[in-house]
Structure formats: C-alpha cells, structure tokens
Design a protein around this motif. Structure first.
Motif, PDB file in Angstrom:
ATOM      1  N   ALA A   1      24.361  25.406 -22.858  1.00 54.77           N
ATOM      2  CA  ALA A   1      23.294  24.709 -23.477  1.00 54.77           C
ATOM      3  C   ALA A   1      22.535  25.463 -24.613  1.00 54.77           C
ATOM      4  N   ARG A   2      22.770  26.604 -24.757  1.00 55.45           N
ATOM      5  CA  ARG A   2      22.105  27.468 -25.790  1.00 55.45           C
ATOM      6  C   ARG A   2      23.011  27.863 -26.815  1.00 55.45           C
ATOM      7  N   LEU A   3      24.245  27.423 -26.946  1.00 57.41           N
ATOM      8  CA  LEU A   3      25.111  27.904 -27.823  1.00 57.41           C
ATOM      9  C   LEU A   3      24.857  26.978 -29.153  1.00 57.41           C
ATOM     10  N   PRO A   4      24.803  27.750 -30.261  1.00 57.16           N
ATOM     11  CA  PRO A   4      24.648  26.955 -31.575  1.00 57.16           C
ATOM     12  C   PRO A   4      25.877  26.654 -32.172  1.00 57.16           C
ATOM     13  N   GLU A   5      25.775  25.772 -33.276  1.00 55.65           N
ATOM     14  CA  GLU A   5      27.010  25.557 -33.820  1.00 55.65           C
ATOM     15  C   GLU A   5      28.032  26.567 -34.233  1.00 55.65           C
ATOM     16  N   ASP A   6      29.179  26.423 -34.336  1.00 57.30           N
ATOM     17  CA  ASP A   6      29.999  27.654 -34.751  1.00 57.30           C
ATOM     18  C   ASP A   6      30.301  28.661 -33.597  1.00 57.30           C
ATOM     19  N   CYS A   7      29.877  28.365 -32.568  1.00 56.12           N
ATOM     20  CA  CYS A   7      29.902  29.284 -31.243  1.00 56.12           C
ATOM     21  C   CYS A   7      30.614  28.673 -30.101  1.00 56.12           C
ATOM     22  N   GLU A   8      31.514  29.360 -29.369  1.00 56.78           N
ATOM     23  CA  GLU A   8      31.966  28.868 -27.953  1.00 56.78           C
ATOM     24  C   GLU A   8      31.976  30.040 -27.201  1.00 56.78           C
ATOM     25  N   ALA A   9      32.014  29.697 -25.827  1.00 57.46           N
ATOM     26  CA  ALA A   9      31.668  30.638 -24.737  1.00 57.46           C
ATOM     27  C   ALA A   9      32.983  30.447 -23.902  1.00 57.46           C
ATOM     28  N   GLU A  10      33.467  31.825 -23.156  1.00 58.32           N
ATOM     29  CA  GLU A  10      34.508  31.736 -22.412  1.00 58.32           C
ATOM     30  C   GLU A  10      33.860  32.656 -21.270  1.00 58.32           C
ATOM     31  N   PHE A  11      34.285  32.147 -20.030  1.00 55.32           N
ATOM     32  CA  PHE A  11      33.843  32.782 -18.652  1.00 55.32           C
ATOM     33  C   PHE A  11      35.127  33.152 -17.932  1.00 55.32           C
TER      34      PHE A  11
END
Length: 463
Positions: A355-365
């Motif tokens: 929910a806090r990721l800005p544009e151009d970012c992605e998260a991997e867990f």
C-alpha cells in the motif's frame, strides 16, 4: 500426603545413588551434531531405556533417520491424568576444550567456598540433569508405593541440540502412542536460586524478507539523483512507519488476539527481583524503547513486537560509490503473543508494504518461518496445582513467568498432539549451558527431584 512424605524421604536418602546414576549418563559423550558420536547417542538412549525398564516402565528405543528416540510408558491409577514428560539426552559440543577445568565427560562434584555443591560436566544442566530429576521422582514413587500417581509417558529426544530434524515426522507417525492430557517440559530455568518458576507463555514468530525494486540496474547518483526512485528511501520510510510515536506496531489488525495480563500476574511480575536498569545496562543501554507504559518484562514476555533484523542495498564495501541502488532488502521479524494468527500478521505486513509503494517500485516477499504463541491459561487448574506444589518445596513461592523466545517442541506438542505444556525447570542462569564448565547445582538436582514428586502427587489428586 503420607505417601508423598515417604517418597520425599526416599529421595533424600538416595541422593548419592541418584548422583551416581546421573554421572554414568554424563560420561556418555552424546553430541548429536557430530556424526562421530552417533554410537554414543545410541548408548545414551540404551542407558535411559534400560534404566526406565528397571523401575517398571515399558521402555523402547525407536530408530529414526537420525539419532534414536526413547519412549517409555507406565500405567497410573484409574481416572488419573496422563502426562507426557519430554527431555533430551543429546548435548552440545565441548569446544573450546582447553577452557574446561575438568574433563567435559568426566563429571565431578565440586564443593564451593559457601559449602554448596555443583555437578560439573557437559549436559549436567542441559538436559541430562534436568530429565533425571523426573526419572528419580518416578523411581522413588515406585520404591515407596509400588506405582505412580499419574499415568506417565516419557519421551526423550536425541537431536534437540542439532535442530530436531526427526522430531516432527516421529510425532506424526506416533501420535497415538504419545498423546496425553498434558506435556511436562523440564528444559527451563528457575527465577533465582530460591524461587521456582513456571513458564506460562512462549512467544511465536513470523519472519519475512522484503525486497523493493525500482530501476533495472544501479544508477549513477549524479546523472539520475532526484529524478529516479531510490528503493532504499522507499524501504526506509516503510520500515519507519511500522511503529507509531508510542512504540505500537501500526499494522492493521496486529493486536487482534492480544489479551491484557490479569492483574494478579502483572502484580507478581512487578514484585520480582528484576532491575530494568541492570537488564539494559548490561548491553550498554539505558531507556526502554518499546511500547510506552509497558514494563520491560511485559515488553519481552507478553507483548508482540516488530523488529528489523537486517537491511541492505546499494554499495556497502570499503570506500565510496555514488549509486542509486536498483533494490533494497530488509529482514523483518514479528514476535507474537496469546492468540495472534501468524498468517494474518504476514498478510498484514505484505499489504502494509504494497500500500505504500510509489510508482516505479515493486515488492517481492520471502517467508522465513511462522508459528503461533503458546499460552497456558493463567487460571488453568493444572497450573495452580503445580504452582502450589513448587511453592511447598522451595524457600519462596513459585512465580509464573513468560519467555521472549520459543521452545520448538512445545509448539509441536500443541499443533501435532493437541497438548498444552507445563514448563518447569530447575536450571539457573549461570549454569553455563553450551559453554565450558557447564554445571548443575546440587540443590537443583535434589530439590528438582522432590519438586517433581510433589507435582506428580498434586496432578494425581482429585481424580
């Protein structure tokens, strides 16, 4: 009570012989982590099975892909509760050997300047001395009464010090044989030399690794600085938002299932001989940093936490390199209490990050384990019986404590066998377990035997 008095007297009269039996077990170098000691591990299992058979248990050594397990059964009176006692016969390696003042597998009884005595050898406190306190209590009951006040199963593991790789498959394969009303675990400590303790709670754990990615490669911070998204900035901001100004974790629903301590328990903790200043001062700190309004004991025993255990990104070598990293990584752990749901906490963390990721970012867990907390109800009848039994034996009343970490087997007993565990141990903080010159106080060994006799008698009452 007359029977219990005779059992206690039997333990007193036979203390020297019980020390000899413990010493014989301590001479066996049952180091589970080193394959060179596989025969010694089997020898220890055979010794214990033989000793239990000699006092009337139906005892057997069970092979596993690793070191063997010992399982022994003894009937109790009709209607009596069935208890499963757990201990482990394997020990840690002895390095550095040159720091031992006597041979690690040559047990000696040392008399200290104050007249107290201690048994020095590898495994004396962790866990051979502890498990033998229970066996000696059973031996005395058999000698004096011909039976036991409860139905008893004894389960002794040989791989606790090497990660218990065979434990869960063995529990699953032998669920019917190991099922009981209550587990007794003796791999814990007293509060101090005069005060016994029952650990009523073990915190659970959720581990997560998160990777934030932006550009497709590391960027020159002169060319791209200010224009390109920096994953380290993004990750640092997200991690900073995990706590509010009062030290509370901000994940939605994080405190679901977290109960407040009963007033009686909170008061008993406040009455313990515990110094927050000494606790923190020992590691060079001064001020508690957790939830405001919570004592250090509450923070470490009964409150959930979120901690960042590691963070990396960009250039971390010697010198300086002006880059904007393509990715940043953090390892985050959550300690859980009471009825918190590990998977709900994991999901909440992932949603919090995304929910806090800005544009151009992605998260991997990447998950790194997850288990719920273990909490014995504070009003449990068996807890109250055990607490009174211990208080009758020691100079000061037994206290109920929490544990900030976990004992994996306790969680597995709950998950796989459906059993609560009563954690009662007689070790002390200075027993040097896992270190050279490990010792077990003679009072721990002697009064530990008497304590288990009292606990067994108390659990067997009112059937």
């Amino acid at each position: 009570m007359a029977n219990l008095d005779s059992v206690l007297s039997c333990l007193d009269l036979n203390l020297d012989r019980s020390v000899e039996r413990l010493s014989e077990l301590l001479r066996i170098p049952s180091i589970s982590t080193d394959p060179a000691y596989a025969d010694a591990c089997r020898q220890a299992a055979d010794f214990l099975a033989g000793d239990l058979a000699a006092i009337g248990f139906d005892a057997a050594v069970h092979d596993t892909p690793g070191h063997p397990m010992v399982v022994a059964h003894h009937d109790g009176p009709k209607g009596a509760p069935h208890v499963l006692f757990y201990g482990h016969y394997d020990v840690q390696p002895v390095d550095p050997l040159d720091e031992w003042k006597s041979g690690p597998f040559e047990p000696v009884v040392q008399t200290m300047p104050d007249g107290s005595q201690r048994i020095v050898a590898r495994g004396s406190a962790d866990d051979k001395g502890q498990l033998m306190t229970f066996i000696e209590a059973c031996r005395a009951f058999k000698a004096e009464t011909g039976g036991l006040p409860c139905k008893v199963t004894i389960f002794l593991e040989g791989e606790e010090e090497s990660g218990s790789p065979s434990l869960n498959p063995f529990l699953d394969a032998n669920r019917a044989e190991l099922a009981a009303d209550l587990a007794l675990v003796c791999d814990t400590n007293m509060w101090n030399r005069e005060t016994p303790a029952i650990a009523t709670g073990l915190r659970g754990l959720v581990g997560e690794e998160v990777i934030i990615r932006a550009a497709n490669r590391d960027l020159h911070s002169g060319y791209y600085g200010g224009a390109a998204r920096n994953p380290i900035h993004v990750l640092a901001q997200i991690l900073a938002e995990l706590h509010d100004d009062d030290g509370r974790v901000t994940l939605p629903g994080f405190y679901d299932g977290v109960a407040e301590l009963p007033d009686e328990v909170k008061a008993s903790w406040q009455g313990l001989d515990f110094s927050e200043e000494s606790f923190l001062g020992g590691v060079g700190l001064k001020v508690p940093a957790g939830e405001k309004g919570r004592s250090v004991l509450e923070q470490t025993w009964s409150r959930p936490t979120a901690e960042v255990n590691g963070i990396s990104g960009g250039y971390t070598g010697k010198g300086f390199k002006t880059v904007i990293a393509a990715e940043a990584t953090a390892k985050v752990s959550f300690r859980l209490v009471f009825a918190q749901d590990p998977e709900a906490v994991r999901a909440a963390f992932r949603q919090f990050v995304e929910a806090r990721l800005p544009e151009d970012c992605e998260a991997e867990f990447h998950p790194h384990g997850g288990s719920g907390a273990i909490q014995l109800p504070f009003d449990s009848p068996v807890l109250q019986k055990a607490r009174q039994a211990l208080s009758d034996e020691w100079p000061k009343p037994a206290v109920m404590i929490g544990m900030g970490g976990s004992i994996p087997v306790v969680g597995e007993f709950k998950r796989r066998l459906g059993m609560e565990s009563l954690l009662i141990g007689f070790g002390l903080g200075d027993d040097a377990i896992h270190s050279p010159n490990e010792k077990y106080e003679m009072t721990s060994f002697h009064q530990g035997q008497r304590s288990w006799a009292r606990v067994l008698a108390a659990l067997g009452e009112g059937r």
